[in-house]
Scaffold this motif. Structure first.
Motif, PDB file in Angstrom:
ATOM      1  N   LEU A 141      27.657  34.878  47.792  1.00 40.15           N
ATOM      2  CA  LEU A 141      28.244  33.538  47.700  1.00 40.15           C
ATOM      3  C   LEU A 141      28.578  33.139  46.262  1.00 40.15           C
ATOM      4  CD1 LEU A 141      29.220  31.151  49.329  1.00 40.15           C
ATOM      5  CD2 LEU A 141      26.904  30.238  49.296  1.00 40.15           C
ATOM      6  N   PRO A 142      27.702  33.387  45.290  1.00 41.84           N
ATOM      7  CA  PRO A 142      28.093  33.084  43.905  1.00 41.84           C
ATOM      8  C   PRO A 142      29.281  33.913  43.407  1.00 41.84           C
ATOM      9  CG  PRO A 142      25.717  33.247  44.061  1.00 41.84           C
ATOM     10  CD  PRO A 142      26.274  33.716  45.380  1.00 41.84           C
ATOM     11  N   ILE A 143      29.384  35.172  43.841  1.00 37.00           N
ATOM     12  CA  ILE A 143      30.539  35.991  43.437  1.00 37.00           C
ATOM     13  C   ILE A 143      31.819  35.439  44.051  1.00 37.00           C
ATOM     14  CG2 ILE A 143      31.618  38.273  43.600  1.00 37.00           C
ATOM     15  CD1 ILE A 143      28.781  39.463  43.460  1.00 37.00           C
ATOM     16  N   HIS A 155      36.832  32.373  43.269  1.00 32.34           N
ATOM     17  CA  HIS A 155      37.600  31.166  43.579  1.00 32.34           C
ATOM     18  C   HIS A 155      37.921  30.371  42.306  1.00 32.34           C
ATOM     19  CE1 HIS A 155      38.886  27.905  46.294  1.00 32.34           C
ATOM     20  NE2 HIS A 155      38.405  27.110  45.351  1.00 32.34           N
ATOM     21  N   GLU A 156      36.886  30.128  41.514  1.00 28.77           N
ATOM     22  CA  GLU A 156      37.079  29.354  40.282  1.00 28.77           C
ATOM     23  C   GLU A 156      37.953  30.111  39.287  1.00 28.77           C
ATOM     24  OE1 GLU A 156      36.402  26.286  40.380  1.00 28.77           O
ATOM     25  OE2 GLU A 156      35.157  26.425  42.173  1.00 28.77           O
ATOM     26  N   ALA A 157      37.839  31.439  39.260  1.00 29.07           N
ATOM     27  CA  ALA A 157      38.688  32.246  38.378  1.00 29.07           C
ATOM     28  C   ALA A 157      40.168  32.079  38.732  1.00 29.07           C
ATOM     29  CB  ALA A 157      38.287  33.713  38.450  1.00 29.07           C
ATOM     30  N   LEU A 211      45.766  25.383  44.338  1.00 31.26           N
ATOM     31  CA  LEU A 211      45.807  26.438  45.357  1.00 31.26           C
ATOM     32  C   LEU A 211      45.354  27.794  44.811  1.00 31.26           C
ATOM     33  CD1 LEU A 211      49.156  25.568  47.180  1.00 31.26           C
ATOM     34  CD2 LEU A 211      46.814  25.011  47.881  1.00 31.26           C
ATOM     35  N   GLY A 212      45.228  27.907  43.493  1.00 26.14           N
ATOM     36  CA  GLY A 212      44.880  29.172  42.854  1.00 26.14           C
ATOM     37  C   GLY A 212      43.554  29.761  43.304  1.00 26.14           C
ATOM     38  N   GLY A 213      42.558  28.929  43.553  1.00 27.00           N
ATOM     39  CA  GLY A 213      41.257  29.429  43.991  1.00 27.00           C
ATOM     40  C   GLY A 213      41.350  30.124  45.336  1.00 27.00           C
ATOM     41  N   SER A 214      41.970  29.464  46.292  1.00 28.75           N
ATOM     42  CA  SER A 214      42.126  30.059  47.627  1.00 28.75           C
ATOM     43  C   SER A 214      43.015  31.290  47.579  1.00 28.75           C
ATOM     44  CB  SER A 214      42.703  29.033  48.601  1.00 28.75           C
ATOM     45  OG  SER A 214      41.761  28.015  48.827  1.00 28.75           O
ATOM     46  N   LEU A 215      44.035  31.247  46.737  1.00 22.69           N
ATOM     47  CA  LEU A 215      44.917  32.403  46.589  1.00 22.69           C
ATOM     48  C   LEU A 215      44.129  33.612  46.082  1.00 22.69           C
ATOM     49  CD1 LEU A 215      47.776  33.611  46.642  1.00 22.69           C
ATOM     50  CD2 LEU A 215      48.039  32.791  44.294  1.00 22.69           C
ATOM     51  N   PHE A 216      43.261  33.403  45.104  1.00 23.37           N
ATOM     52  CA  PHE A 216      42.450  34.507  44.592  1.00 23.37           C
ATOM     53  C   PHE A 216      41.502  35.035  45.665  1.00 23.37           C
ATOM     54  CE2 PHE A 216      42.116  35.431  39.868  1.00 23.37           C
ATOM     55  CZ  PHE A 216      43.465  35.233  39.655  1.00 23.37           C
ATOM     56  N   ASN A 217      40.875  34.130  46.423  1.00 23.27           N
ATOM     57  CA  ASN A 217      40.012  34.585  47.513  1.00 23.27           C
ATOM     58  C   ASN A 217      40.798  35.444  48.490  1.00 23.27           C
ATOM     59  OD1 ASN A 217      38.330  31.506  47.292  1.00 23.27           O
ATOM     60  ND2 ASN A 217      37.306  33.457  47.010  1.00 23.27           N
ATOM     61  N   LEU A 218      42.008  35.020  48.853  1.00 26.64           N
ATOM     62  CA  LEU A 218      42.845  35.773  49.778  1.00 26.64           C
ATOM     63  C   LEU A 218      43.242  37.129  49.202  1.00 26.64           C
ATOM     64  CD1 LEU A 218      44.388  35.931  52.442  1.00 26.64           C
ATOM     65  CD2 LEU A 218      46.299  34.777  51.298  1.00 26.64           C
ATOM     66  N   PHE A 263      30.644  44.147  52.188  1.00 28.51           N
ATOM     67  CA  PHE A 263      32.060  43.794  52.154  1.00 28.51           C
ATOM     68  C   PHE A 263      32.447  42.890  53.323  1.00 28.51           C
ATOM     69  CE2 PHE A 263      32.232  47.840  49.676  1.00 28.51           C
ATOM     70  CZ  PHE A 263      32.457  47.224  48.461  1.00 28.51           C
ATOM     71  N   TYR A 264      31.834  43.115  54.462  1.00 32.63           N
ATOM     72  CA  TYR A 264      32.073  42.242  55.614  1.00 32.63           C
ATOM     73  C   TYR A 264      31.644  40.812  55.271  1.00 32.63           C
ATOM     74  CZ  TYR A 264      31.532  40.036  60.148  1.00 32.63           C
ATOM     75  OH  TYR A 264      31.616  39.155  61.197  1.00 32.63           O
ATOM     76  N   GLN A 265      30.455  40.650  54.722  1.00 33.38           N
ATOM     77  CA  GLN A 265      29.953  39.321  54.376  1.00 33.38           C
ATOM     78  C   GLN A 265      30.778  38.697  53.256  1.00 33.38           C
ATOM     79  OE1 GLN A 265      28.171  37.841  56.292  1.00 33.38           O
ATOM     80  NE2 GLN A 265      26.348  38.911  56.927  1.00 33.38           N
ATOM     81  N   PHE A 266      31.188  39.510  52.289  1.00 31.38           N
ATOM     82  CA  PHE A 266      32.022  39.007  51.202  1.00 31.38           C
ATOM     83  C   PHE A 266      33.323  38.432  51.757  1.00 31.38           C
ATOM     84  CE2 PHE A 266      35.036  39.065  47.794  1.00 31.38           C
ATOM     85  CZ  PHE A 266      34.301  38.692  46.678  1.00 31.38           C
ATOM     86  N   THR A 267      33.945  39.164  52.686  1.00 32.32           N
ATOM     87  CA  THR A 267      35.184  38.702  53.305  1.00 32.32           C
ATOM     88  C   THR A 267      34.931  37.442  54.126  1.00 32.32           C
ATOM     89  OG1 THR A 267      36.046  40.946  53.349  1.00 32.32           O
ATOM     90  CG2 THR A 267      37.057  39.375  54.855  1.00 32.32           C
ATOM     91  N   TYR A 268      33.844  37.429  54.866  1.00 28.66           N
ATOM     92  CA  TYR A 268      33.490  36.262  55.676  1.00 28.66           C
ATOM     93  C   TYR A 268      33.351  35.012  54.806  1.00 28.66           C
ATOM     94  CZ  TYR A 268      30.680  33.064  58.447  1.00 28.66           C
ATOM     95  OH  TYR A 268      30.211  31.955  59.081  1.00 28.66           O
ATOM     96  N   PHE A 269      32.594  35.104  53.726  1.00 27.46           N
ATOM     97  CA  PHE A 269      32.397  33.940  52.862  1.00 27.46           C
ATOM     98  C   PHE A 269      33.685  33.548  52.137  1.00 27.46           C
ATOM     99  CE2 PHE A 269      27.814  34.933  53.208  1.00 27.46           C
ATOM    100  CZ  PHE A 269      27.388  33.686  53.637  1.00 27.46           C
ATOM    101  N   SER A 270      34.532  34.524  51.839  1.00 32.27           N
ATOM    102  CA  SER A 270      35.814  34.207  51.216  1.00 32.27           C
ATOM    103  C   SER A 270      36.703  33.407  52.172  1.00 32.27           C
ATOM    104  CB  SER A 270      36.532  35.485  50.775  1.00 32.27           C
ATOM    105  OG  SER A 270      35.817  36.121  49.750  1.00 32.27           O
ATOM    106  N   ILE A 271      36.713  33.800  53.433  1.00 34.78           N
ATOM    107  CA  ILE A 271      37.488  33.048  54.435  1.00 34.78           C
ATOM    108  C   ILE A 271      36.911  31.649  54.596  1.00 34.78           C
ATOM    109  CG2 ILE A 271      38.080  32.946  56.905  1.00 34.78           C
ATOM    110  CD1 ILE A 271      38.260  36.050  56.778  1.00 34.78           C
TER     111      ILE A 271
END
Length: 159
Positions: A18-20, A25-27, A86-93, A114-122
């Motif tokens: 979650l912190p990553i 997102h913030e990046a 929108l940049g944060g969500s774009l980076f997550n995507l 990686f599954y959990q990373f993708t889940y939290f990104s969504i």
């Protein structure tokens, strides 16, 4: 069903993944704001400051949330503010797409990490783009975009 065997992965999710995801997102906000010449400060967590590296501040409860604040854009147009929000969500995507590409190309293994990373990104994308204000009155990214388009103002800090 959640069992004692799930606790280690829960801890990994909560204190590492979650912190990553928050940092990614913030990046996204930071990079887009800097592309438009903005001066940027961003933070991961809440509470007392643990340490600071350049414009990144990491706080004691680093796993809780993040924010980004920008000012003095060289290119101060409405669409620049929208792009920053929108940049944060774009980076997550983008990271989700990269992970999926690497997995389908057999460059990285299919793992729960990686599954959990993708889940939290969504999760981040969904709730960040949902227009609302938190209890402090700060807007989500979606609400900030709405404010910029409707009222022509920026709403810092970015969540």
């Amino acid at each position: 069903m959640f069992t004692l065997n799930d606790i280690p992965m829960f801890l990994v999710n909560f204190f590492i993944i979650l912190p990553i995801v928050t940092l990614v997102h913030e990046a996204g906000h930071v990079l887009i704001a800097r592309l438009f010449g903005g001066k940027v400060k961003f933070c991961i967590g809440t509470g007392r400051t643990l340490f600071q590296i350049a414009s990144l501040e990491v706080r004691r409860k680093y796993f809780m949330e993040g924010w980004c604040q920008y000012e003095k854009l060289t290119y101060n147009k409405t669409w620049a503010h929208v792009a920053i929000y929108l940049g944060g969500s774009l980076f997550n995507l983008i990271v989700i797409l990269i992970i999926n590409y690497l997995i389908t190309s057999n460059m990285i293994p299919v793992t729960l990490f990686f599954y959990q990373f993708t889940y939290f990104s969504i999760y981040f994308i969904f709730f960040s783009l949902m227009p609302f204000r938190n209890d402090d009155g700060r807007p989500s990214d979606g609400m900030a975009v709405f404010d910029v388009l409707r009222y022509g103002k920026s709403a810092d800090p970015i969540d």
